[in-house]
Design a protein around this motif. Structure first.
Motif, PDB file in Angstrom:
ATOM      1  N   GLY A   1      45.059  49.693  45.434  1.00 44.74           N
ATOM      2  CA  GLY A   1      45.671  48.378  45.595  1.00 44.74           C
ATOM      3  C   GLY A   1      44.962  47.336  44.772  1.00 44.74           C
ATOM      4  O   GLY A   1      44.062  47.639  43.984  1.00 44.74           O
ATOM      5  N   GLU A   2      45.379  46.079  44.983  1.00 42.31           N
ATOM      6  CA  GLU A   2      44.799  44.993  44.193  1.00 42.31           C
ATOM      7  C   GLU A   2      45.007  43.646  44.865  1.00 42.31           C
ATOM      8  O   GLU A   2      45.815  43.494  45.788  1.00 42.31           O
ATOM      9  N   GLN A   3      44.294  42.675  44.331  1.00 37.61           N
ATOM     10  CA  GLN A   3      44.472  41.270  44.664  1.00 37.61           C
ATOM     11  C   GLN A   3      44.542  40.532  43.334  1.00 37.61           C
ATOM     12  O   GLN A   3      43.759  40.818  42.418  1.00 37.61           O
ATOM     13  N   ARG A   4      45.467  39.584  43.214  1.00 40.86           N
ATOM     14  CA  ARG A   4      45.605  38.800  41.984  1.00 40.86           C
ATOM     15  C   ARG A   4      45.644  37.315  42.334  1.00 40.86           C
ATOM     16  O   ARG A   4      46.171  36.931  43.380  1.00 40.86           O
ATOM     17  N   SER A   5      45.119  36.516  41.429  1.00 39.80           N
ATOM     18  CA  SER A   5      45.227  35.064  41.590  1.00 39.80           C
ATOM     19  C   SER A   5      46.692  34.663  41.369  1.00 39.80           C
ATOM     20  O   SER A   5      47.496  35.459  40.871  1.00 39.80           O
ATOM     21  N   GLU A   6      47.022  33.437  41.725  1.00 43.71           N
ATOM     22  CA  GLU A   6      48.402  32.973  41.576  1.00 43.71           C
ATOM     23  C   GLU A   6      48.901  33.095  40.142  1.00 43.71           C
ATOM     24  O   GLU A   6      50.056  33.418  39.906  1.00 43.71           O
ATOM     25  N   ASP A   7      48.023  32.854  39.162  1.00 42.12           N
ATOM     26  CA  ASP A   7      48.422  32.952  37.757  1.00 42.12           C
ATOM     27  C   ASP A   7      48.179  34.351  37.176  1.00 42.12           C
ATOM     28  O   ASP A   7      48.413  34.576  35.993  1.00 42.12           O
ATOM     29  N   SER A   8      47.701  35.267  38.005  1.00 38.95           N
ATOM     30  CA  SER A   8      47.430  36.673  37.641  1.00 38.95           C
ATOM     31  C   SER A   8      46.319  36.856  36.606  1.00 38.95           C
ATOM     32  O   SER A   8      46.125  37.953  36.102  1.00 38.95           O
ATOM     33  N   LEU A   9      45.570  35.804  36.297  1.00 42.54           N
ATOM     34  CA  LEU A   9      44.488  35.937  35.323  1.00 42.54           C
ATOM     35  C   LEU A   9      43.226  36.555  35.948  1.00 42.54           C
ATOM     36  O   LEU A   9      42.445  37.198  35.259  1.00 42.54           O
ATOM     37  N   ASP A  10      43.013  36.320  37.243  1.00 42.35           N
ATOM     38  CA  ASP A  10      41.885  36.908  37.961  1.00 42.35           C
ATOM     39  C   ASP A  10      42.416  38.013  38.856  1.00 42.35           C
ATOM     40  O   ASP A  10      43.505  37.890  39.433  1.00 42.35           O
ATOM     41  N   PHE A  11      41.643  39.113  38.976  1.00 43.98           N
ATOM     42  CA  PHE A  11      42.109  40.203  39.827  1.00 43.98           C
ATOM     43  C   PHE A  11      40.949  41.062  40.312  1.00 43.98           C
ATOM     44  O   PHE A  11      39.851  41.045  39.761  1.00 43.98           O
ATOM     45  N   ALA A  12      41.237  41.825  41.344  1.00 43.47           N
ATOM     46  CA  ALA A  12      40.363  42.886  41.840  1.00 43.47           C
ATOM     47  C   ALA A  12      41.281  44.062  42.134  1.00 43.47           C
ATOM     48  O   ALA A  12      42.356  43.890  42.710  1.00 43.47           O
ATOM     49  N   SER A  13      40.869  45.260  41.710  1.00 49.14           N
ATOM     50  CA  SER A  13      41.673  46.442  42.014  1.00 49.14           C
ATOM     51  C   SER A  13      40.747  47.566  42.464  1.00 49.14           C
ATOM     52  O   SER A  13      39.559  47.587  42.133  1.00 49.14           O
ATOM     53  N   ILE A  14      41.319  48.481  43.209  1.00 45.41           N
ATOM     54  CA  ILE A  14      40.565  49.616  43.724  1.00 45.41           C
ATOM     55  C   ILE A  14      41.453  50.856  43.654  1.00 45.41           C
ATOM     56  O   ILE A  14      42.654  50.773  43.911  1.00 45.41           O
ATOM     57  N   ASP A  15      40.851  51.985  43.294  1.00 45.19           N
ATOM     58  CA  ASP A  15      41.594  53.242  43.191  1.00 45.19           C
ATOM     59  C   ASP A  15      40.591  54.384  43.378  1.00 45.19           C
ATOM     60  O   ASP A  15      39.674  54.541  42.566  1.00 45.19           O
ATOM     61  N   GLY A  16      40.751  55.133  44.458  1.00 43.43           N
ATOM     62  CA  GLY A  16      39.835  56.244  44.704  1.00 43.43           C
ATOM     63  C   GLY A  16      39.937  56.758  46.119  1.00 43.43           C
ATOM     64  O   GLY A  16      40.943  56.554  46.796  1.00 43.43           O
ATOM     65  N   ASN A  17      38.878  57.425  46.567  1.00 38.78           N
ATOM     66  CA  ASN A  17      38.841  58.020  47.899  1.00 38.78           C
ATOM     67  C   ASN A  17      37.791  57.349  48.769  1.00 38.78           C
ATOM     68  O   ASN A  17      36.691  57.037  48.303  1.00 38.78           O
ATOM     69  N   LEU A  18      38.155  57.154  50.033  1.00 35.58           N
ATOM     70  CA  LEU A  18      37.233  56.682  51.057  1.00 35.58           C
ATOM     71  C   LEU A  18      36.887  57.870  51.943  1.00 35.58           C
ATOM     72  O   LEU A  18      37.794  58.545  52.440  1.00 35.58           O
ATOM     73  N   ILE A  19      35.608  58.122  52.126  1.00 31.17           N
ATOM     74  CA  ILE A  19      35.154  59.202  53.012  1.00 31.17           C
ATOM     75  C   ILE A  19      34.484  58.542  54.209  1.00 31.17           C
ATOM     76  O   ILE A  19      33.517  57.789  54.057  1.00 31.17           O
ATOM     77  N   MET A  20      35.010  58.778  55.417  1.00 25.77           N
ATOM     78  CA  MET A  20      34.462  58.155  56.611  1.00 25.77           C
ATOM     79  C   MET A  20      33.177  58.879  57.015  1.00 25.77           C
ATOM     80  O   MET A  20      33.210  60.041  57.401  1.00 25.77           O
ATOM     81  N   LEU A  21      32.047  58.187  56.901  1.00 27.00           N
ATOM     82  CA  LEU A  21      30.764  58.722  57.344  1.00 27.00           C
ATOM     83  C   LEU A  21      30.566  58.412  58.819  1.00 27.00           C
ATOM     84  O   LEU A  21      30.090  59.255  59.588  1.00 27.00           O
ATOM     85  N   THR A  22      30.893  57.189  59.198  1.00 28.89           N
ATOM     86  CA  THR A  22      30.965  56.736  60.592  1.00 28.89           C
ATOM     87  C   THR A  22      32.137  55.757  60.615  1.00 28.89           C
ATOM     88  O   THR A  22      32.619  55.352  59.548  1.00 28.89           O
TER      89      THR A  22
END
Length: 147
Positions: free
Chosen positions: A65-86
């Protein structure tokens, strides 16, 4: 002597319990589906992004998924696996990309590898523990996945 040692151990146990951080309950499994996702530089509230989480096996979940600023110039994205340790500690294996125009010379910060997300205290989200931005100590990124 045994009585004194017994009293001392009770007193010490009381002090160690006081130092422990109170934790809110976390889910025993990660809820599949859409979750809020954020990088603090982009914003909270109505500017949350989202991730989709799907179960792969008993302790592994795929997240994208991702997060984008209103103008889409700033962003954060993530793609991978989460392994639950606790329920409060997750290992992430994959890629997290962030770009904020006022940081890192307006270049993408690429975190590819193995990282940790942790929900401390009463927080209702897991926060990326490797917080350094690519500016090498000049900034800290709070990347959060909400329960």
């Amino acid at each position: 002597m045994k009585k004194i040692l017994g009293i001392a151990s009770v007193v010490l146990a009381g002090f160690s319990g006081m130092a422990q951080e109170k934790e809110a309950p976390a889910p025993a499994t990660i809820r599949e589906g859409k979750h809020k996702f954020s990088l603090q530089w982009i914003g909270w509230g109505e500017q949350f992004g989202s991730v989709e989480i799907k179960k792969v096996n008993d302790s592994t979940y795929y997240v994208k998924g991702e997060q984008r600023s209103e103008d889409s110039l700033d962003f954060a994205s993530i793609d991978g696996n989460l392994i639950m340790l606790t329920p409060r500690r997750l290992r992430f294996e994959g890629t997290i990309l962030t770009k904020v125009r006022t940081m890192n010379n307006n270049e993408v910060c690429d975190k590819t590898g193995t990282y940790t997300f942790f929900a401390s205290g009463v927080r209702k989200y897991w926060r990326l523990q490797e917080m350094d931005n690519c500016e090498e100590g000049a900034a800290v990124d709070y990347v959060d996945i909400f329960f």
